[in-house]
Structures are given as C-alpha cells and as structure tokens.
Design an enzyme around this catalytic site. Sequence first.
Site, PDB file in Angstrom:
ATOM      1  N   HIS A  61     -31.050  25.005  24.515  1.00 10.28           N
ATOM      2  CA  HIS A  61     -31.606  23.920  23.690  1.00 10.28           C
ATOM      3  C   HIS A  61     -30.498  23.234  22.917  1.00 10.28           C
ATOM      4  CE1 HIS A  61     -34.791  21.642  21.827  1.00 10.28           C
ATOM      5  NE2 HIS A  61     -34.321  21.915  20.613  1.00 10.28           N
ATOM      6  N   HIS A  63     -29.293  19.259  21.146  1.00 12.38           N
ATOM      7  CA  HIS A  63     -29.344  17.825  20.855  1.00 12.38           C
ATOM      8  C   HIS A  63     -27.891  17.426  20.602  1.00 12.38           C
ATOM      9  CE1 HIS A  63     -33.708  17.970  20.418  1.00 12.38           C
ATOM     10  NE2 HIS A  63     -33.588  18.952  19.541  1.00 12.38           N
ATOM     11  N   ARG A  84     -34.251  15.401   8.519  1.00 11.81           N
ATOM     12  CA  ARG A  84     -34.593  14.535   9.645  1.00 11.81           C
ATOM     13  C   ARG A  84     -34.209  13.080   9.387  1.00 11.81           C
ATOM     14  NH1 ARG A  84     -40.607  13.517  12.107  1.00 11.81           N
ATOM     15  NH2 ARG A  84     -40.819  12.475  10.084  1.00 11.81           N
ATOM     16  N   TYR A 123     -33.964  12.531  23.913  1.00  8.15           N
ATOM     17  CA  TYR A 123     -35.016  11.558  23.606  1.00  8.15           C
ATOM     18  C   TYR A 123     -34.496  10.217  23.094  1.00  8.15           C
ATOM     19  CZ  TYR A 123     -34.442  13.708  18.940  1.00  8.15           C
ATOM     20  OH  TYR A 123     -33.938  14.211  17.773  1.00  8.15           O
ATOM     21  N   ARG A 208     -47.165  16.521  17.886  1.00 11.47           N
ATOM     22  CA  ARG A 208     -47.358  15.373  16.986  1.00 11.47           C
ATOM     23  C   ARG A 208     -46.791  14.092  17.602  1.00 11.47           C
ATOM     24  NH1 ARG A 208     -42.858  17.943  14.654  1.00 11.47           N
ATOM     25  NH2 ARG A 208     -41.053  16.552  14.363  1.00 11.47           N
ATOM     26  N   HIS A 232     -40.861  21.454  21.692  1.00 11.35           N
ATOM     27  CA  HIS A 232     -40.769  22.008  20.342  1.00 11.35           C
ATOM     28  C   HIS A 232     -42.165  22.489  19.948  1.00 11.35           C
ATOM     29  CE1 HIS A 232     -37.266  19.022  19.577  1.00 11.35           C
ATOM     30  NE2 HIS A 232     -36.750  20.233  19.688  1.00 11.35           N
ATOM     31  N   GLU A 235     -42.627  24.541  14.979  1.00  8.04           N
ATOM     32  CA  GLU A 235     -41.419  24.717  14.190  1.00  8.04           C
ATOM     33  C   GLU A 235     -41.723  24.602  12.701  1.00  8.04           C
ATOM     34  OE1 GLU A 235     -36.883  22.826  13.861  1.00  8.04           O
ATOM     35  OE2 GLU A 235     -38.389  21.860  15.121  1.00  8.04           O
ATOM     36  N   HIS A 269     -38.456  27.297  19.515  1.00 11.11           N
ATOM     37  CA  HIS A 269     -38.673  27.805  18.150  1.00 11.11           C
ATOM     38  C   HIS A 269     -39.870  28.752  18.099  1.00 11.11           C
ATOM     39  CE1 HIS A 269     -35.583  25.102  16.887  1.00 11.11           C
ATOM     40  NE2 HIS A 269     -36.300  24.022  17.143  1.00 11.11           N
ATOM     41  N   ASP A 320     -29.168  24.163  19.474  1.00 10.30           N
ATOM     42  CA  ASP A 320     -30.028  23.146  18.875  1.00 10.30           C
ATOM     43  C   ASP A 320     -29.241  22.085  18.119  1.00 10.30           C
ATOM     44  OD1 ASP A 320     -32.157  21.725  17.879  1.00 10.30           O
ATOM     45  OD2 ASP A 320     -33.087  23.378  16.814  1.00 10.30           O
TER      46      ASP A 320
END
Length: 447
Positions: A61, A63, A84, A123, A208, A232, A235, A269, A320
């Site tokens: 995993h 990013h 975030r 993404y 979500r 995900h 988490e 997660h 991650d």
Amino acid sequence: MTATPRTYWLEHAWLGTRVEPGVTLAVRDGRITAVRQDTPAPPPGAEVLRGLTLPGLANAHSHAFHRALRSTVQVGSGTFWTWREVMYATADRLTPDTYHALARATYAEMALAGITAVGEFHYVHHAPGGTPYADPNAMGEALIEAAAEAGVRITLLDTVYLSSGFGQPPTTHQLRFSDGDADAWADRCSVLKERDHARIGAAIHSVRAVPAEQLATVARWAEERRAPLHVHLSEQTAENDACQAIHGCTPAQLLAVHGVLGPRTTGVHNTHLTAEDISLIGGSGTGTCMCPTTERDLADGIGPAAALQNEGSPLSLGSDSHAVIDLLEEARAMELDERLRTRTRGHWTAAALLRAATVDGHAALGWDDTGRIEAGGRADLVTIALDSVRTAGPLPGFGAETAVFAATAADVRHTVVGGRHVVRDGAHTLVPDVPGALARAVEALRA
C-alpha cells in the site's frame, strides 16, 4: 529484467521456514531455475550476497506523492482529517512530470529498503478541476514508468474516487480524483496495459467515496480480469458512524452486500471493526494490509490484525503515507503494537511476519510467482547485512529474528529484481543520488 544466465551465492538464505547457510541460485530470464543448498563456498563466477538474503519485500500500500509530506506534517496537533487538508494541497500541485520525478525517487528509496514490488493506490487521475489530460491515464503512466526507471515491480491499483462523503459531490480538491461515475472509471482504466514489470488492479477509495450502487461495477471489473481489488476500510470511526447512519450497517457489511469482499480483495487498515466485520472479512478470504507506521503517525488506532488472521484473512504490509519507508519496521510494528494493545508478547513469529512482508504481500498485488526463494519463482531478492551495529551478535540461525526485530532499511545491502542488481552494496544502480532526486522532486512541488 535480465535474460542473462547468472549464479548467485547466498551466504545465508531464508527459505520460508528456516535460515540455511551456503545456498546457490541459478537464474535465467529473471527466474530462479535451481536452488542448491550445502554449498559452503561460492562457485566460480557466482555473484556473492553476504548477509541474510530474503525474498524481495512487497509494499502492498503506497501513495507515492505522500512522500513529499514527510516531516512537514509533524508540526502542531490535529487528527487524520486535519492532516488530509495538507495532503490535498500537495495533490493539487502534481503534474504528470512532477509526479513521475517524485514517484521515481520514492520507488528508488523503496528499492534501497529492499522493496521489489509496490502496490500504488492511485487516485490523482486528472488535472486540477477535473479536466482529463490529453492522455486520460497520463498520471498512471507516469507512475508505471517511474517504477520501471527505479527498477521495481508495480501493481497500479487504479482507484475509484467519486464523492466527498455519502451522497456528497467531490470537493474542489477531489475533482481531479473523479471520473464522474464507476462506468467512466472502468472505461478509462481498461485502456491501461500490463507490462513485464507492471500489473493493473483496481481500488475503491472507501465506502464514503464510492456510492453504494456503484460498488458492484468496480468489483465486477476486477472479477472479470481476475485483478487485485483494494479498499481503504474502517480507517476512521467517523466513516463507520456515517455509514451506519446512511446505510444501517458497517462499511465491511456494505462491501459484503455489494460483492466486494473475496480472496482477490484486500482491505487496507481494517482498523475499527466489529466482531461480525472480522468474521465477514476472514470468512470471505479477504486480505488485510496493515500500515503500522502510518496508522500510528495519523493516530488512527491499532487494528485487530491477529483476530483477522485467525479468522482467515491473509496479512500484508504497506508504508502508505511514507512517514518512513521500511518494511522491516512495518513487520515488527505489527507485533509490537499488538503487544501494547494486549500486554502480552509473541503474537507472530519472525517467520510469520516475513511471510506478510513477502509471499502474502506479493499475492495481494497479483504477483503470485514471487515472494519465495524457490525454483520457478522470480529472482527477486534482498540481502540484509548481519554485521552492522544493529545486526551484529546473534547467531546466524536467528537471522529471521535479527531481520525483523533488529534490522532496518539502512541494513539492506543488495536488492535484486528479476535477476538484476537494482541495489548493490547499498547504492542504487539506476537512480544516481537518490537523496538528491528526492530533494529535487519535493522542491519542484513547492516552487
């Protein structure tokens, strides 16, 4: 990956359940063709790997662009949700060129840490504002090319990200993540081609971010291609609460209803789960990717990894957000976090933790023919020094314990991918000056 026949002599080799001294490998076309034990001296012409050689490590995993956040997000207090916002600001500045440069340097750092395959949870698809590039997959192609130049394998987990929350449109930051709907995502993603070093998989960002009625489209796309599917999962407790309020069930239950769970699916997660969730995940054979250094960095919590594995969920590991890139640290952190949670020791052996970092991690990324040192497998190897200040002292028979509980990424001496040295004597053979490449790539995002 090299087609030249080669011979490697491993001073000590981890063969899945034990450490063996003096192991010779014959390699042709990037694969191991023979494994010979009881060879106390290197055969003539063999490349010598001194230390403990393991199968290459799988980072399940990643990013890649989060590498630009390292250290800069450690100022002040907050939660995952405040972190975030900083992450979104970095994503806003990415272009295909700057992303390629950052990912190339980040993947080179991974190779220096003994990682031979990475699962890129991707993404950032379009230009800011959501306008597609002339090549709609320009950002994904940049990642695939970056992995090739860094000498590692990649599974591009092309990610569906359509909404900011249950029933909510994307925010301004998230517009470049969205294809509009899952069908448009599938059309774009289907154009991506696999290569010798690259697999194409799918990802659901989270329950979500993908409307419930579109989850099955993603699951069907992956099923038809027998491709890995990652998500995900739970988490954050806020996501669980919102899912309960809207759908009357947990995220894991929602995924189960829409056919997402299964042996080719990995939940990333899997932190805040009910007992029923754990049974659903384990009973369906869905994997669990733990990312302990990120989970602690973001104050997410400690997931029930031991309970998930006991129910049948294979474990893998990921770095991650790249707060650090060190799969050996991820492996021991999973055990040490469980000790903190339970106040007991010894939940996993070193062998079990190495399995999560190797064979099960590769399987989660669709590389079923690597992660073991055996004839027929890919010649992906990492050699850990046994003479550093961290690893010197223990008897060679305790090499697995030394690797997991004492060594760090700084102890990686060699990394071999497909029979080719990508890291030799601690230096990357393809990317000169990896620290400089990282500094330049991060600086370009700040300009």
